[in-house]
Design a protein around this motif. Sequence first.
Motif, short mmCIF file in Angstrom:
data_model
loop_
_atom_site.label_atom_id
_atom_site.label_comp_id
_atom_site.label_asym_id
_atom_site.label_seq_id
_atom_site.Cartn_x
_atom_site.Cartn_y
_atom_site.Cartn_z
N LYS A 90 1.45 -4.36 -17.97
CA LYS A 90 0.35 -3.93 -17.24
C LYS A 90 -0.43 -5.28 -16.46
O LYS A 90 -0.53 -6.15 -17.02
CB LYS A 90 -0.87 -3.16 -18.13
CG LYS A 90 -0.28 -1.95 -19.01
CD LYS A 90 0.07 -1.14 -18.03
CE LYS A 90 0.44 0.31 -18.86
NZ LYS A 90 0.87 1.40 -18.16
N LYS A 92 -3.25 -7.02 -14.58
CA LYS A 92 -4.62 -7.09 -14.41
C LYS A 92 -5.13 -7.54 -12.76
O LYS A 92 -4.14 -7.63 -12.14
CB LYS A 92 -5.46 -8.23 -15.14
CG LYS A 92 -5.23 -8.20 -16.55
CD LYS A 92 -5.82 -9.53 -17.58
CE LYS A 92 -5.63 -9.13 -18.65
NZ LYS A 92 -6.20 -10.43 -19.53
N LYS A 93 -6.34 -7.06 -12.51
CA LYS A 93 -6.61 -7.07 -11.34
C LYS A 93 -6.31 -8.65 -10.55
O LYS A 93 -5.96 -8.67 -9.41
CB LYS A 93 -8.26 -6.67 -11.06
CG LYS A 93 -8.63 -6.58 -9.72
CD LYS A 93 -10.42 -6.24 -9.74
CE LYS A 93 -10.63 -6.09 -8.13
NZ LYS A 93 -12.15 -5.49 -8.02
N ASN A 94 -6.62 -9.74 -11.41
CA ASN A 94 -6.25 -11.17 -10.90
C ASN A 94 -5.12 -11.57 -11.51
O ASN A 94 -5.06 -12.60 -11.88
CB ASN A 94 -7.69 -11.90 -11.55
CG ASN A 94 -7.85 -11.87 -12.72
OD1 ASN A 94 -7.28 -11.07 -13.73
ND2 ASN A 94 -8.30 -13.09 -13.28
N PHE A 95 -4.01 -10.78 -11.42
CA PHE A 95 -2.94 -11.27 -12.18
C PHE A 95 -2.18 -12.38 -11.31
O PHE A 95 -2.48 -12.47 -10.20
CB PHE A 95 -1.84 -10.25 -11.97
CG PHE A 95 -1.15 -9.52 -10.91
CD1 PHE A 95 0.09 -9.98 -10.21
CD2 PHE A 95 -1.96 -8.19 -10.23
CE1 PHE A 95 0.41 -9.45 -8.96
CE2 PHE A 95 -1.53 -7.96 -8.99
CZ PHE A 95 -0.32 -8.41 -8.32
N ASP A 137 2.69 -13.74 -13.82
CA ASP A 137 2.80 -12.12 -14.45
C ASP A 137 3.61 -11.36 -13.48
O ASP A 137 4.14 -10.47 -14.25
CB ASP A 137 1.19 -11.79 -14.35
CG ASP A 137 0.35 -12.34 -15.21
OD1 ASP A 137 0.70 -12.65 -16.20
OD2 ASP A 137 -0.71 -12.65 -14.55
#
Length: 284
Positions: A90, A92-95, A137
């Motif tokens: 999954k 994150k917004k700031n991957f 990521d």
Amino acid sequence: MLIAHSPDADDIFMYYAIKFGWVGMKDVSFDNIALDIETLNEATLKGKYDIAAISFALYPHVREEYAPLRTAVSFGEGYGPKLIKPKGAKLKKNFKVALSGKYTTNAMLFRIAYPHARITYMNFLDIEEAVKSGKVDAGVLIHESILTYADELEVEREIWDVWQELSGGGLPLPLGGMAIRRSLPLNKAIEYEKTLTKAVDVARGHKDRLSKMLIERDLVRVDAPTLDKYLELYANDDSISLSELQYKAIDKLYELGFRHGFYDTLVKIEDYLIPTQYESLRNS
């Protein structure tokens, strides 16, 4: 004349009709160098090569020094670079994401769509391993790796889908083309463009033979079935000469870039082409 292009299979395929002597130009000897696309983008910013493959997204930055060629172009039609991640992960917004270079088309579209992502740039050949190892990521795969990435990875999002959303749909995705130095004599520039156009045309007309020769000589990084599939994606009949629809797609890309602050002016690609009408005027 040195032609700089990327080492991916479509660029190799589109150039090698010249390398194998099937197409040529009187009193001109052609040579080539294969470098990754961001190295070519940065070299073109510095004015290093007379003729070079570039990302379409780079062109507005070099418009005063280079003209875009009408040939050897690569577009996506329902496909393109892929944002990949480990299966089941999954984001994150700031991957943290690996991209193939600041000036690539996929990077500009990605940055518009994912403004909060933490970006690291690396050679496109290293991106898959960086994702697998956890160094990043996710990563955007380009070239042949969109067909050959590892089973433990999956697609988070297609850059084609990003393009469709940003552009409004109905246009192919402009990825890469060729640029030629403006300071070259105009009559020579016209001849270079004609020769390269013929090379792509001849390559397409002898696809099976040329593909076999490239594989036998270890000039491409993929096997025969993958090469065949890849060439139909990025070195197809639409690569021979820019169409009206492709011009519209490039202009839409530059409109998006201008609107989001990537360019200092709004560029229309046809305003910067080599003026081929000069040839008929010169001979009239």
